[in-house]
Write an enzyme that holds these catalytic residues in place. Sequence first.
Site, PDB file in Angstrom:
ATOM      1  N   ASP A 213      66.325  57.056  70.027  1.00  0.00           N
ATOM      2  CA  ASP A 213      67.662  56.950  70.117  1.00  0.00           C
ATOM      3  C   ASP A 213      68.706  57.894  71.051  1.00  0.00           C
ATOM      4  O   ASP A 213      68.018  59.074  71.250  1.00  0.00           O
ATOM      5  CB  ASP A 213      68.042  57.384  68.730  1.00  0.00           C
ATOM      6  N   ARG A 265      67.101  45.898  66.884  1.00  0.00           N
ATOM      7  CA  ARG A 265      67.691  47.033  67.651  1.00  0.00           C
ATOM      8  C   ARG A 265      66.835  47.202  68.907  1.00  0.00           C
ATOM      9  O   ARG A 265      66.302  48.370  69.279  1.00  0.00           O
ATOM     10  CB  ARG A 265      67.639  48.361  66.884  1.00  0.00           C
TER      11      ARG A 265
END
Length: 390
Positions: A213, A265
């Site tokens: 992330d 994602r």
Amino acid sequence: MEPTCLVQSRPHFRIYHFYYGNTNASRRNLGYLSCGTGNPIDDCWRCNHNWANNRKQLANCAIGFGKNAIGGRDGRIYIVTDSEDDDPVNPKPGTLRYAVIQEEPLWIIFARDMVIKLKEELIMNSFKTIDGRGASVHIAGGPCITIQYVTNIIIHGIHIHDCKQGGNAMVRSSIRHYGWRTISDGDGISIFGGSHVWVDHCSLSNCHDGLIDAIHGSTAITISNNYMTHHDKVMLLGHKDSYTQDKKMQVTIAYNHFGEGLVQRMPRCRHGYFHVVNNDYTHWEMYAIGGSASPTINSQGNRFVAPDRRFNKEVTKREGTSYDETKHWNWRSEGDLMINGAFFTPSGSGASSTYSKASSLNARPSSFVGSMTSEAGALNCRKGHKREKM
């Protein structure tokens, strides 16, 4: 004997054993399987038979928006000899935690194979390289890596898996500073306000939150040659829709293999500029590339293999907004190979000035993706192995 790099055993890959003799011989022997794949990162260092004695050459091999990440290139080599992580505030010399909190640049390598179970998240200081070549190094079973408000980080050749949340604890972030940390997210690699970051040839799976992330104004990032499997929310790039500082974010995602057991994602983007180039998408359950808050997504030369499920063949997903808004987002697919009914829904005006901010390298044709990504993930680079017959 000279160094070799062996491909990790995977269910759908044949295992190849590579031998480095002189440079010309190595090019003939390895062919497209190691040198000359068209993968500019691997071709930069793996054709050098003496890579183990010239490790810092890797810092000159980065591509994309993170190409200027030099890590610990200008510092000394530090050897991790101790896999323990008993004290996050006063780590012992010889441990990985001791290395990453130093103020000086360091190129960090490992004395042997080891599994490092971190007691709390590993908070890195600037100008560090974690280089796993020459050993099988796993960071697993505890909190994992945090790159927060620092710059010039290279992480190469590490297995990162089964990452957990950290607790409320005292953790040292440099030799001069330590303090209380709240519960960490449980990402494999968390980039928070970081810049000039390159994550290459890592194998990532099964973490509590994301595998990688990048949020809170992080930028100048390349994520390349990684092998990602068995995870739900793979990669979040952008903090939240209201956090407009992420408009400066630029991320290159290149030569990765998104493999079995992935759901969504790959990545999910907000606000910034994202170049998704020459990756191999062989598995997803919901979608591959998604976003919100008008990110610019430039998808070039990828291979997308849709799942057999009828209603999950779309590569793209736009989150939480109306069609009247999303139709203006600049998302394009150029030269992508769509297999088994996969399709990419483009949008926006296609203005070249917009996509120039989401362009970081020249894409190769999608027909090259198989050879360019066949060795994604942590390589098994060793000394003393002879080339075996194929």
